[in-house]
Design an enzyme around this catalytic site. Structure first.
Site, PDB file in Angstrom:
ATOM      1  N   HIS A   6     -12.820 -37.010 -18.383  1.00 47.71           N
ATOM      2  CA  HIS A   6     -13.900 -36.031 -18.485  1.00 47.71           C
ATOM      3  C   HIS A   6     -14.377 -35.605 -17.104  1.00 47.71           C
ATOM      4  O   HIS A   6     -14.092 -36.268 -16.105  1.00 47.71           O
ATOM      5  CB  HIS A   6     -15.091 -36.578 -19.294  1.00 47.71           C
ATOM      6  CG  HIS A   6     -15.764 -37.783 -18.691  1.00 47.71           C
ATOM      7  ND1 HIS A   6     -15.426 -39.064 -19.029  1.00 47.71           N
ATOM      8  CD2 HIS A   6     -16.758 -37.893 -17.765  1.00 47.71           C
ATOM      9  CE1 HIS A   6     -16.191 -39.915 -18.339  1.00 47.71           C
ATOM     10  NE2 HIS A   6     -17.001 -39.228 -17.562  1.00 47.71           N
ATOM     11  N   HIS A  59     -19.533 -36.227 -11.519  1.00 44.82           N
ATOM     12  CA  HIS A  59     -18.350 -37.035 -11.248  1.00 44.82           C
ATOM     13  C   HIS A  59     -17.178 -36.594 -12.101  1.00 44.82           C
ATOM     14  O   HIS A  59     -17.335 -35.809 -13.039  1.00 44.82           O
ATOM     15  CB  HIS A  59     -18.627 -38.539 -11.461  1.00 44.82           C
ATOM     16  CG  HIS A  59     -18.909 -38.953 -12.872  1.00 44.82           C
ATOM     17  ND1 HIS A  59     -20.180 -39.034 -13.394  1.00 44.82           N
ATOM     18  CD2 HIS A  59     -18.085 -39.328 -13.891  1.00 44.82           C
ATOM     19  CE1 HIS A  59     -20.131 -39.447 -14.660  1.00 44.82           C
ATOM     20  NE2 HIS A  59     -18.861 -39.624 -14.991  1.00 44.82           N
ATOM     21  N   GLU A  77     -14.959 -41.935 -11.334  1.00 50.13           N
ATOM     22  CA  GLU A  77     -15.043 -43.021 -12.303  1.00 50.13           C
ATOM     23  C   GLU A  77     -13.628 -43.325 -12.789  1.00 50.13           C
ATOM     24  O   GLU A  77     -12.826 -42.411 -13.013  1.00 50.13           O
ATOM     25  CB  GLU A  77     -15.914 -42.589 -13.504  1.00 50.13           C
ATOM     26  CG  GLU A  77     -16.069 -43.679 -14.561  1.00 50.13           C
ATOM     27  CD  GLU A  77     -16.942 -43.245 -15.744  1.00 50.13           C
ATOM     28  OE1 GLU A  77     -17.204 -42.039 -15.894  1.00 50.13           O
ATOM     29  OE2 GLU A  77     -17.344 -44.130 -16.528  1.00 50.13           O
TER      30      GLU A  77
END
Lengths: 134, 134
Positions: free
Chosen positions: B7, B79, B130
């Protein structure tokens, strides 16, 4: 209206170093750098299984990412690109909703040889959005 | 090492308005908001054909995105999340290369119920990365 996430673009001050980081440290598949003088950038694609990351380094005078790198010296996420089926229909829908299309409002031929538009980040939660006709 | 782009997370000051923007103006499929008090955010997913956008609004005290929104009042891309097969192997490889893992260095259970780690943006061209075990 929007379809696939075509790419996430990351502006970087040193394309060779950034490419090595994605290739060697993150273990991703990277392409050779491609100079795109018409767009004022040199590009490396990070090819992920479902989409790609575009690493952008300024090329020549008046690069569209030069000011961004002045504000973000180590680089940063510059924009996201969503695919649309019909860019003129998308533009008209967006303008009718009050969203601002950057530049003349006419699609330009983008880095992938397809018509693109950019939308004003202030209208999209601080996110520069590119639309590309798929 | 890195696999799919799981994502792109966008921090927003007003989740309801941002959701309406993606649903109505951009014509995307959006989920209902989910409060994640353990992570200090309320989340809406924008479901694209190949990946998703996560809209994040601060929830409660000490939200991890509060400082970001103080610096970026209208929001911004917060992010990107890449999937990895083995998060401990990924962490060890990254640490051996000199990249800094945020926090204790031990994976936490992330917003999707899977182990995650965050990497220092200064080591990745100003991009907060991440990693999520797929």
């Amino acid at each position: 209206m929007i379809g696939r996430l075509n790419h996430v673009a990351i502006a970087v001050p040193d394309l060779e170093a950034a490419t090595a980081l994605y290739r060697d440290t993150l273990g991703a598949v990277v392409t050779a750098p491609t100079a795109q003088p018409d767009h004022g950038v040199t590009v490396v694609f990070i090819e992920l299984p479902n989409t790609k990351i575009e690493l952008l380094e300024p090329l020549g005078e008046n690069s569209p990412i030069a000011a961004f790198l002045e504000r973000n010296a180590s680089g940063g996420i510059h924009h996201v690109c969503y695919e649309v089926d019909d860019i003129l229909a998308a533009r008209d829908r967006l303008k009718a909703s009050g969203a601002r299309v950057l530049g003349s409002g006419e699609p330009r031929i983008g880095a992938h040889g397809k018509p693109v538009l950019f939308l004003h980040p202030k209208d999209f939660n601080g996110t520069l959005v590119e639309l590309e006709e798929a």
